[in-house]
Scaffold this active site. Structure first.
Site, PDB file in Angstrom:
ATOM      1  N   ASN A   7       0.856  -1.187   0.000  1.00  0.00           N
ATOM      2  CA  ASN A   7       0.000   0.000   0.000  1.00  0.00           C
ATOM      3  C   ASN A   7       0.896   1.242   0.000  1.00  0.00           C
ATOM      4  O   ASN A   7       1.687   1.445   0.922  1.00  0.00           O
ATOM      5  CB  ASN A   7      -0.901  -0.024   1.238  1.00  0.00           C
ATOM      6  CG  ASN A   7      -1.930   1.091   1.231  1.00  0.00           C
ATOM      7  OD1 ASN A   7      -1.616   2.230   0.897  1.00  0.00           O
ATOM      8  ND2 ASN A   7      -3.148   0.779   1.626  1.00  0.00           N
ATOM      9  N   HIS A  43      -5.620   3.676  -1.886  1.00  0.00           N
ATOM     10  CA  HIS A  43      -6.932   3.999  -1.314  1.00  0.00           C
ATOM     11  C   HIS A  43      -7.216   5.470  -1.614  1.00  0.00           C
ATOM     12  O   HIS A  43      -6.883   6.347  -0.818  1.00  0.00           O
ATOM     13  CB  HIS A  43      -6.936   3.742   0.189  1.00  0.00           C
ATOM     14  CG  HIS A  43      -8.274   3.877   0.833  1.00  0.00           C
ATOM     15  ND1 HIS A  43      -8.619   3.222   1.992  1.00  0.00           N
ATOM     16  CD2 HIS A  43      -9.366   4.601   0.496  1.00  0.00           C
ATOM     17  CE1 HIS A  43      -9.858   3.548   2.335  1.00  0.00           C
ATOM     18  NE2 HIS A  43     -10.333   4.395   1.437  1.00  0.00           N
ATOM     19  N   GLU A  70      -8.709   0.224  -2.873  1.00  0.00           N
ATOM     20  CA  GLU A  70      -9.605   0.199  -1.722  1.00  0.00           C
ATOM     21  C   GLU A  70     -10.462   1.451  -1.705  1.00  0.00           C
ATOM     22  O   GLU A  70     -10.028   2.509  -2.153  1.00  0.00           O
ATOM     23  CB  GLU A  70      -8.799   0.173  -0.419  1.00  0.00           C
ATOM     24  CG  GLU A  70      -7.856  -0.979  -0.249  1.00  0.00           C
ATOM     25  CD  GLU A  70      -7.050  -0.864   1.027  1.00  0.00           C
ATOM     26  OE1 GLU A  70      -6.525  -1.897   1.468  1.00  0.00           O
ATOM     27  OE2 GLU A  70      -6.943   0.252   1.575  1.00  0.00           O
ATOM     28  N   THR A 100      -8.005   6.345   9.257  1.00  0.00           N
ATOM     29  CA  THR A 100      -7.603   5.121   8.577  1.00  0.00           C
ATOM     30  C   THR A 100      -8.679   4.083   8.828  1.00  0.00           C
ATOM     31  O   THR A 100      -9.509   4.250   9.729  1.00  0.00           O
ATOM     32  CB  THR A 100      -6.238   4.618   9.081  1.00  0.00           C
ATOM     33  OG1 THR A 100      -5.821   3.483   8.294  1.00  0.00           O
ATOM     34  CG2 THR A 100      -6.300   4.221  10.542  1.00  0.00           C
ATOM     35  N   HIS A 190      -3.912  -4.582   7.987  1.00  0.00           N
ATOM     36  CA  HIS A 190      -3.976  -3.527   9.006  1.00  0.00           C
ATOM     37  C   HIS A 190      -3.070  -3.897  10.179  1.00  0.00           C
ATOM     38  O   HIS A 190      -3.329  -4.839  10.912  1.00  0.00           O
ATOM     39  CB  HIS A 190      -5.389  -3.254   9.520  1.00  0.00           C
ATOM     40  CG  HIS A 190      -5.512  -1.875  10.118  1.00  0.00           C
ATOM     41  ND1 HIS A 190      -5.833  -0.773   9.365  1.00  0.00           N
ATOM     42  CD2 HIS A 190      -5.313  -1.413  11.374  1.00  0.00           C
ATOM     43  CE1 HIS A 190      -5.845   0.307  10.133  1.00  0.00           C
ATOM     44  NE2 HIS A 190      -5.518  -0.058  11.363  1.00  0.00           N
ATOM     45  N   ASP A 191      -2.007  -3.125  10.331  1.00  0.00           N
ATOM     46  CA  ASP A 191      -1.039  -3.255  11.418  1.00  0.00           C
ATOM     47  C   ASP A 191      -0.223  -4.535  11.373  1.00  0.00           C
ATOM     48  O   ASP A 191       0.413  -4.908  12.373  1.00  0.00           O
ATOM     49  CB  ASP A 191      -1.716  -3.117  12.789  1.00  0.00           C
ATOM     50  CG  ASP A 191      -2.062  -1.676  13.112  1.00  0.00           C
ATOM     51  OD1 ASP A 191      -1.696  -0.784  12.325  1.00  0.00           O
ATOM     52  OD2 ASP A 191      -2.715  -1.428  14.145  1.00  0.00           O
ATOM     53  N   GLY A 213       0.982  -1.284   4.323  1.00  0.00           N
ATOM     54  CA  GLY A 213       1.425   0.032   3.901  1.00  0.00           C
ATOM     55  C   GLY A 213       2.219   0.760   4.960  1.00  0.00           C
ATOM     56  O   GLY A 213       3.427   0.940   4.837  1.00  0.00           O
TER      57      GLY A 213
END
Length: 237
Positions: A7, A43, A70, A100, A190-191, A213
């Protein structure tokens, strides 16, 4: 083999902070591909605070790996992606002002809406993924929309990982099996980072793709982009 989609939103954030075109988002994306990334994720938000619509149009003919876009499926976003026709669109429930992505869809509550969106994207030959949590109800509802995949929101895993990795990953393992049995592919994001990714990948069955990302771009500040991508890819072997 689980694919790594990079990302590049944060690269665009740095560029936009000063105006101009440094760093060059397109060049970074192509470098990510050259260094081994299996895909590029963007995104484009309505306020264009990082990725711009113009970035999407510039990237599309140049990328040689999978392009994943996204976004919340408002009409301007759907117009963009049906025009560009990326390999995959990931539907997220973000409101325009959210910092986010911070939750998955309540798919049951939005079943008719998401089904219409998925139908529209599939008419254009675009693979669809719905961003969700690990709740079985949401997974089965995602299958009913006709989506090809789900993307599991992994912030709860990342938050618990240091304390109890096995407990942290357990809901995702169960959810992945449910998704697979329902005919869905499995993505995650995510994370995820260099500390927790290898364990997640080792434990997760049926994991098609991770999208990373913030952590990856942050690591690249210290390690360099090529070495960073090499290390993330090593976590997925």
């Amino acid at each position: 083999m689980t694919n790594l989609s990079v990302n590049i939103n944060k690269v665009a954030t740095i560029r936009n902070a000063r105006g101009g075109n440094v760093p060059n988002v397109t060049h970074v994306a192509l470098d990510c591909e050259r260094f081994g990334a299996d895909g590029i994720t963007v995104h484009p938000r309505p306020d264009e605070r990082h990725i711009r619509r113009s970035d999407v149009y510039e990237l599309r003919p140049l990328l040689r790996t999978e392009f994943n876009i996204e976004g919340y499926p408002a009409e301007p976003f759907l117009d963009l992606v049906t025009s560009v026709k990326p390999a995959q669109v990931t539907l997220v429930p973000d409101s325009p002002d959210v910092l986010t992505s911070n939750s998955g869809w309540d798919v049951t509550a939005h079943l008719d809406f998401l089904t219409q969106v998925v139908d529209r994207l599939k008419e254009k030959g675009i693979r669809t993924s719905i961003f969700i949590d690990t709740d079985e109800r949401n997974i089965l509802a995602a299958a009913r929309t006709g989506a090809d995949r789900v993307e599991f929101y992994t912030e709860p895993y990342a938050a618990m990982y240091a304390k109890d990795p096995e407990a942290a990953v357990a809901p995702y393992v169960a959810a992945s099996v449910i998704a697979h049995n329902a005919g869905l592919g499995v993505n995650a994001g995510h994370d995820l980072n260099l500390e927790n990714l290898a364990f997640f990948h080792e434990k997760m069955p049926y994991l098609n793709e991770v999208s990373i990302g913030h952590a990856l771009i942050s690591d690249a500040l210290y390690l360099g982009l090529e070495e960073t991508i090499r290390r993330y890819k090593a976590c997925l072997k």
